[in-house]
Design an enzyme around this catalytic site. Structure first.
Site: not given
Ligand code: M6R
Length: 613
Positions: A2, A27, A74, A100-101, A486, A490, A493, A509, A608
């Site tokens: 948000c 956000r 969000w 927000n929250g 990672e 990616k 996501e 395994h 984000k």
């Molecule tokens: O702001 P942060 O690094 O604490 O965020 C952690 C995760 O939310 C963040 O890395 C998330 O997994 C991303 N979408 C990865 O691309």
């Protein structure tokens, strides 16, 4: 999670709010809305969808007024729809709130308000809060500031709030607990936002609001107090160094692609003043005061989420290898609730791009109570985590707007690498000669990444070949295992393809059962101590007709003969390979997502900055 924006001053608020929401849309982006006060009346416009949808629905409506608040959402409580979109108005129209929250005790408060005759339009916790403030305001016949203060004392949960009161239309209220809020200080005008990005266009002077502080802004000035007492607090103004082109896409079609390409520069920025290659020195000013304690640590526990967690895993390999300190890496969300054994000899390192991740923040608060030294590796200057740690290092990667983290990962990894080498040197675990040569090699990483980026077209071709895949496997060993994780994250996501990262040796395994002729398997197979073993893993995949895309060291002829595709990365010292190997994986995910027509910068369901649990 948000975005909040607010304005009070002499200009028309609407364009400032809309532009602010566009900048904050990363956000959260399932609905958007604004409220403007004109002649003592609040006009609310809101809808499900993006800020551009909001711009459509306000056409022909009243958008005058020089005070207003806005929100991009969000969803937490209530599905994303027009009614649940913020702002929310109290039943008698006295207060308008964006939030927000999460208000955790909203259900209890709602019941009490219903008993008093309050009716609710939405399913949100925010509308409950708007009505709670109004109820106090009307029954106690107090001013808006007192009503807000009293209401917040009754609330359990997290909030960043911008509030207007129609009876006091010359005031903009802002307050936070657990959700970021910053006030931009202009000349007779003030800008409230969840982060500095919508504000830097107007002023570089910011007041970062702390938890449980309440700011009241009028065109004549501001007042800062605590929600528990009306005593004025000192206004600590920070000058923010953020340029507008840092938050624009420039000539790139997406932020993510821009941010991938920025990495040679962002890593150079992370090095600046810290990696002094010609003097063979590493200087980490942010932790220099606590370095002796860090070097004596019995154990380092890295806490983080998502991509930052994977950077932490790279850190674990490097700190254990070079500094010989025991390192554990924990998902912050698990760590915070596990009652872990922590002593004052432990050091906690929180890694977070945003510096606002709720679980990471809660994890360090818990560890602090147990007496550990708390360090942070964060990107957003002035965010909550750096403000709550004992010391730390900013990654200086610049604003990361794409929801999928890219340049933050490499910047975090660079910081951890420098930390590992520095600790190794300080503890006498690595020789002067090795230290010097690693420093020299590390300094070449930005230029090496530029060379990898120059081969982007090759990765695009591979993406074209596999864009229709429904599953993908990523394998790596040692320091490249976190890179496999990672790479898989990616792809999931942004392209919504199911992907898994595994240590290569684990394949047999279980995951090997998944392999068939449709399954792309990324194998990170650079010339390191695992090379021969990983070559065997490639054979195993090929024996089952799997499709192998291998990331190899330039000039590798062995794997070229086995793999369906190879992506070459230049030879560097083993600890630095994550910084290089991750780049083609980022590009692959990006191109696959674009080819599948996905919204790369705003993938579905994500936001984000995850400021709720
Ligand atoms: O702001 P942060 O690094 O604490 O965020 C952690 C995760 O939310 C963040 O890395 C998330 O997994 C991303 N979408 C990865 O691309």
């Amino acid at each position: 999670m948000c975005g909040i924006v607010g304005y009070i001053g002499s200009r028309t608020a609407y364009p400032i709010l809309i532009k602010g929401l566009q900048r904050l849309e990363y956000r959260g982006y399932d609905s958007a809305g604004i409220a403007l006060v004109d002649n003592g009346k609040a006009f609310i416009h809101k809808c499900r969808g993006k800020v551009r949808d909001l711009e459509q629905i306000v056409k022909g409506k009243n958008i005058s007024g020089s005070i207003g608040i806005g929100h991009t959402r969000w969803a937490t409580h209530g599905v994303p729809n027009d009614v649940n979109a913020h702002p929310h108005r109290s039943m008698n129209g006295k207060f308008v709130v964006v939030h927000n929250g999460i208000i955790e005790n909203y259900s209890h408060i709602r019941t009490l308000l219903v008993e008093k005759g309050y009716k609710f339009e939405s399913q949100t916790d925010t509308e409950v809060l708007a009505n709670l403030i109004e109820d106090i305001y009307m029954s106690a016949q107090c001013d808006a500031e007192s009503a807000i203060r009293t209401a917040l004392q009754k609330v359990v949960g997290a909030y960043g709030l911008a509030i207007i009161c129609t009876d006091e239309p010359e005031k903009l209220f802002g307050t936070r607990k657990g959700s970021p809020l910053v006030l931009g200080m202009g000349n007779g005008e003030y800008f409230l936002a969840s982060d500095a990005t919508p504000i830097v266009e107007y002023t570089d002077k910011m007041l970062y609001i702390n938890d449980e502080e309440l700011v009241v802004a009028t065109p004549k000035g501001i007042r800062l107090t605590n929600i528990y007492e009306e005593v004025d607090k000192k206004i600590d103004v920070t000058t923010v160094d953020m340029k507008l082109d840092n938050i624009d896409k420039g000539s790139f079609p997406h932020y993510m692609l821009k941010e991938i390409h920025e990495q040679p520069n962002t890593i150079a920025d992370t090095f600046r003043g810290r990696l002094l290659a010609d003097q063979h020195q590493i200087f980490l000013g942010g932790i220099s005061d606590v370095l002796p304690r860090l070097a004596r640590a019995r154990r380092i526990i890295i806490v983080a989420c998502g991509t930052s967690y994977y950077a932490g895993l790279v850190g674990e390999y490097l700190i254990e290898e070079y500094a010989r300190i025991n390192v554990e890496v924990e998902y912050a969300s698990e760590f915070r609730y596990r009652n872990p054994v922590i002593t004052s000899e432990d050091v906690i390192i929180a890694i977070s791009q945003s510096g606002e991740t709720a679980d990471t923040l809660a994890a360090i608060r818990m560890a602090k109570q147990k007496g550990a030294l708390i360090l942070g590796i964060c990107n957003v200057v002035g965010s909550s985590i750096p403000r709550e740690t004992d010391a730390g290092i900013y990654t200086h990667a610049g604003p990361e707007i794409g929801v999928a983290s890219t340049k933050a990962f490499t910047a975090q990894t660079v910081v951890l690498t420098m930390m590992a080498l520095l600790l190794g040197k300080k503890r006498g675990e690595i020789s002067e000669e090795l230290y010097n040569s690693l420093i020299e090699d590390l300094a070449t990483v930005p230029a090496t990444i530029s060379r990898i980026l120059a081969d982007e077209e090759k990765v695009r071709e591979i993406a074209e070949r596999y864009k229709g895949a429904t599953n993908a496997l990523y394998l790596g060993r040692g320091v490249l295992y976190p890179v496999a994780l990672e790479g898989a994250l990616k792809l999931k996501e942004i392209s919504y393809i199911h992907a898994e990262g595994y240590p290569a040796a684990e394949m047999k395994h279980g995951p090997i059962a998944l392999i068939d002729n449709l399954m792309p398997v990324f194998v990170l197979a650079t010339k390191d101590k695992y090379y021969e073993k990983v070559v065997n893993n490639i054979q195993e995949v090929k024996a089952r007709q799997g499709q192998v895309i291998a990331v190899v060291t330039s000039g590798d002829t062995v794997i070229r003969k086995m793999a369906d595709y190879v992506i070459e990365i230049p030879q560097v010292d083993e600890p630095f390979t994550p910084l290089l190997a991750v780049v083609p994986l980022q590009l692959f995910s990006y191109y696959v997502a674009v080819m599948r027509g996905c919204n790369v910068d705003q993938p579905r369901n994500l936001a984000k900055s995850v400021t709720v649990e």
